[in-house]
Design an enzyme around this catalytic site. Structure first.
Site, PDB file in Angstrom:
ATOM      1  N   ASP A   1       0.623  -1.304   0.017  1.00 43.98           N
ATOM      2  CA  ASP A   1      -0.649   0.114   0.584  1.00 43.98           C
ATOM      3  C   ASP A   1       1.020   1.025  -0.517  1.00 43.98           C
ATOM      4  O   ASP A   1       2.173   1.346   0.483  1.00 43.98           O
ATOM      5  CB  ASP A   1      -0.752   0.199   1.133  1.00 43.98           C
ATOM      6  CG  ASP A   1      -1.861   0.429   1.130  1.00 43.98           C
ATOM      7  OD1 ASP A   1      -2.222   1.965   0.412  1.00 43.98           O
ATOM      8  OD2 ASP A   1      -3.362   0.047   1.138  1.00 43.98           O
TER       9      ASP A   1
ATOM     10  N   ASP B   1     -10.745  -0.706  -4.992  1.00 39.65           N
ATOM     11  CA  ASP B   1     -10.945   0.861  -5.366  1.00 39.65           C
ATOM     12  C   ASP B   1     -12.203   0.537  -6.655  1.00 39.65           C
ATOM     13  O   ASP B   1     -11.023   0.109  -7.804  1.00 39.65           O
ATOM     14  CB  ASP B   1     -10.374   2.417  -5.473  1.00 39.65           C
ATOM     15  CG  ASP B   1     -11.323   3.190  -5.926  1.00 39.65           C
ATOM     16  OD1 ASP B   1     -11.823   3.175  -6.687  1.00 39.65           O
ATOM     17  OD2 ASP B   1     -10.677   4.633  -5.399  1.00 39.65           O
TER      18      ASP B   1
ATOM     19  N   LYS C   1     -17.289   5.214 -11.938  1.00 37.63           N
ATOM     20  CA  LYS C   1     -17.291   5.992 -13.389  1.00 37.63           C
ATOM     21  C   LYS C   1     -16.596   5.402 -14.986  1.00 37.63           C
ATOM     22  O   LYS C   1     -15.360   4.778 -14.254  1.00 37.63           O
ATOM     23  CB  LYS C   1     -16.791   7.213 -13.540  1.00 37.63           C
ATOM     24  CG  LYS C   1     -17.587   8.204 -12.177  1.00 37.63           C
ATOM     25  CD  LYS C   1     -16.557   9.837 -11.988  1.00 37.63           C
ATOM     26  CE  LYS C   1     -17.653  11.126 -11.010  1.00 37.63           C
ATOM     27  NZ  LYS C   1     -16.602  12.136 -11.269  1.00 37.63           N
TER      28      LYS C   1
ATOM     29  N   ASP D   1     -17.556  -5.536  -3.227  1.00 39.59           N
ATOM     30  CA  ASP D   1     -18.904  -5.700  -2.781  1.00 39.59           C
ATOM     31  C   ASP D   1     -19.389  -4.630  -3.546  1.00 39.59           C
ATOM     32  O   ASP D   1     -20.649  -3.988  -3.777  1.00 39.59           O
ATOM     33  CB  ASP D   1     -19.084  -4.859  -1.366  1.00 39.59           C
ATOM     34  CG  ASP D   1     -18.400  -3.511  -1.397  1.00 39.59           C
ATOM     35  OD1 ASP D   1     -17.193  -2.805  -1.327  1.00 39.59           O
ATOM     36  OD2 ASP D   1     -18.932  -2.749  -0.612  1.00 39.59           O
TER      37      ASP D   1
ATOM     38  N   THR E   1     -14.424  -7.599   8.010  1.00 39.93           N
ATOM     39  CA  THR E   1     -14.297  -6.398   8.390  1.00 39.93           C
ATOM     40  C   THR E   1     -15.390  -5.489   9.210  1.00 39.93           C
ATOM     41  O   THR E   1     -16.286  -5.617   8.274  1.00 39.93           O
ATOM     42  CB  THR E   1     -13.955  -6.137   7.871  1.00 39.93           C
ATOM     43  OG1 THR E   1     -14.366  -5.296   6.016  1.00 39.93           O
ATOM     44  CG2 THR E   1     -11.923  -6.773   6.996  1.00 39.93           C
ATOM     45  N   ARG E   2     -14.753  -4.364   9.892  1.00 44.26           N
ATOM     46  CA  ARG E   2     -15.520  -3.189  10.086  1.00 44.26           C
ATOM     47  C   ARG E   2     -16.728  -2.841   8.647  1.00 44.26           C
ATOM     48  O   ARG E   2     -17.869  -2.490   8.302  1.00 44.26           O
ATOM     49  CB  ARG E   2     -14.713  -2.756  10.893  1.00 44.26           C
ATOM     50  CG  ARG E   2     -16.079  -1.769  11.473  1.00 44.26           C
ATOM     51  CD  ARG E   2     -15.225  -0.426  11.934  1.00 44.26           C
ATOM     52  NE  ARG E   2     -14.271   0.165  11.782  1.00 44.26           N
ATOM     53  CZ  ARG E   2     -13.461   0.645  11.898  1.00 44.26           C
ATOM     54  NH1 ARG E   2     -12.978   1.119  13.390  1.00 44.26           N
ATOM     55  NH2 ARG E   2     -12.245   0.986  11.625  1.00 44.26           N
ATOM     56  N   PHE E   3     -14.917  -2.294   7.744  1.00 45.12           N
ATOM     57  CA  PHE E   3     -15.748  -1.876   6.855  1.00 45.12           C
ATOM     58  C   PHE E   3     -16.695  -2.972   5.938  1.00 45.12           C
ATOM     59  O   PHE E   3     -18.085  -2.175   5.155  1.00 45.12           O
ATOM     60  CB  PHE E   3     -14.805  -1.824   5.996  1.00 45.12           C
ATOM     61  CG  PHE E   3     -15.538  -1.682   3.952  1.00 45.12           C
ATOM     62  CD1 PHE E   3     -15.761  -0.519   4.196  1.00 45.12           C
ATOM     63  CD2 PHE E   3     -14.433  -2.426   3.524  1.00 45.12           C
ATOM     64  CE1 PHE E   3     -15.274   0.196   2.476  1.00 45.12           C
ATOM     65  CE2 PHE E   3     -14.861  -2.298   2.290  1.00 45.12           C
ATOM     66  CZ  PHE E   3     -15.351  -0.904   1.779  1.00 45.12           C
ATOM     67  N   GLU E   4     -16.796  -4.286   5.867  1.00 43.65           N
ATOM     68  CA  GLU E   4     -17.182  -5.162   5.301  1.00 43.65           C
ATOM     69  C   GLU E   4     -18.878  -5.187   5.728  1.00 43.65           C
ATOM     70  O   GLU E   4     -19.887  -5.535   5.082  1.00 43.65           O
ATOM     71  CB  GLU E   4     -16.465  -6.194   4.431  1.00 43.65           C
ATOM     72  CG  GLU E   4     -17.854  -7.652   4.218  1.00 43.65           C
ATOM     73  CD  GLU E   4     -16.511  -8.668   4.064  1.00 43.65           C
ATOM     74  OE1 GLU E   4     -17.407  -9.887   3.653  1.00 43.65           O
ATOM     75  OE2 GLU E   4     -15.615  -8.614   4.362  1.00 43.65           O
TER      76      GLU E   4
END
Length: 297
Positions: A153, A203, A207, A239, A276-279
């Protein structure tokens, strides 16, 4: 896991799509010499402003840590799958970087081939591209100490956070690579040196004009295949339904990869990939997460 826009790297110059992010300015409409001069001056000011903003994003956080632009300008301009971002490094993250980067960190400079056996004390190594703040990566490292994780990263706070989490858990099987994952794959990994690749929640570039920036493309898989051992698994998760469909199409079409799902579709989430929390937030909003597991043949 790239829980924000995928960040594995910094570019020395804006890429071919820089017009999407460069400040817009007025188009000169006059035809006199004075109008032309004013337009040239305005264009120069816009270019200088854009360059200052770019340099600010790439400023090193502190001496001895990850480099702002590790590959320098000796690699070609091309469309990137990430946008460099500047955000605050906490005291704890900076402390972890200062203590642990010399031991567990490396810059992707494109100037050497990594000896993964030496780097990971002989462990089999999985490459993870885009790990966000590193919570899932740290958990996978702790749950499976017999596998090395080379995590890539360019988000400095995330790099520091992952190093701190691994250190706190007593995990010694994580190495953090700072820079462009494409340069790492192309220039710095030996053939058949990896036992797997993980790309979690990259990401989606929703668009249409940005779809060319998506990481999972045929050209990317062409780079991945030679550095994977036969049988090594490429594991993607997203997702974003349209991106999942593209991933499935691109991976299915590539001759060096075979779907491990018997029906040729998506796979259940493997137990080793943490929720994960994000998921969880996405699932709460009704998002459907798709996992794809393809073996290198």
């Amino acid at each position: 896991m790239s829980e924000q826009p995928l960040n594995p790297s910094t570019a020395a110059a804006p890429d071919d799509d820089a017009a999407d992010t460069a400040p817009a300015g007025p188009t000169p409409t006059g035809s006199t010499a004075a109008d032309a001069t004013a337009a040239d001056e305005a264009a120069a000011l816009r270019a200088a402003s854009f360059e200052r903003a770019r340099r600010l994003r790439m400023e090193p956080r502190f001496p001895g840590g990850p480099a702002a632009d590790p590959a320098g300008s000796h690699h070609e301009r091309r469309i990137r799958s990430f946008q460099p971002r500047r955000s605050r490094v906490t005291t704890g993250q900076q402390d972890a970087l200062e203590r642990l980067w010399p031991k567990w960190g490396l810059d992707i400079d494109g100037q050497r081939v990594l000896d993964l056996a030496d780097l990971f004390d002989g462990l089999p190594v999985v490459l993870e591209i885009g790990f966000g703040m590193g919570e899932a990566t740290a958990q996978m490292a702790a749950d499976d100490p017999g596998t090395g994780i080379l995590a890539v990263d360019v988000h400095t706070p995330g790099q520091g956070n992952l190093l701190g989490l691994a250190d706190k858990a007593g995990s010694t099987n994580v190495r953090v690579a700072n820079g462009d994952a494409v340069i790492l794959l192309r220039e710095m990994l030996a053939p058949e040196s990896l036992d797997g690749l993980r790309v979690y929640f990259p990401d989606p570039w929703p668009k249409a004009r940005h779809h060319k920036r998506r990481l999972i493309q045929p050209e990317f898989l062409d780079l991945v295949a030679p550095v994977l051992r036969p049988g090594a698994v490429v594991h993607c998760a997203t997702d974003w339904e349209p991106y999942a469909e593209q991933m499935l199409e691109v991976l299915t079409a590539h001759p060096r990869f075979e779907n491990t799902a018997a029906d040729g579709g998506y796979a259940p989430r493997p137990a080793f990939r943490p929720l994960t929390r994000f998921e969880g937030q996405g699932l709460d909003k009704g998002h459907v997460v798709h996992d794809l597991l393809f073996a290198r043949v």
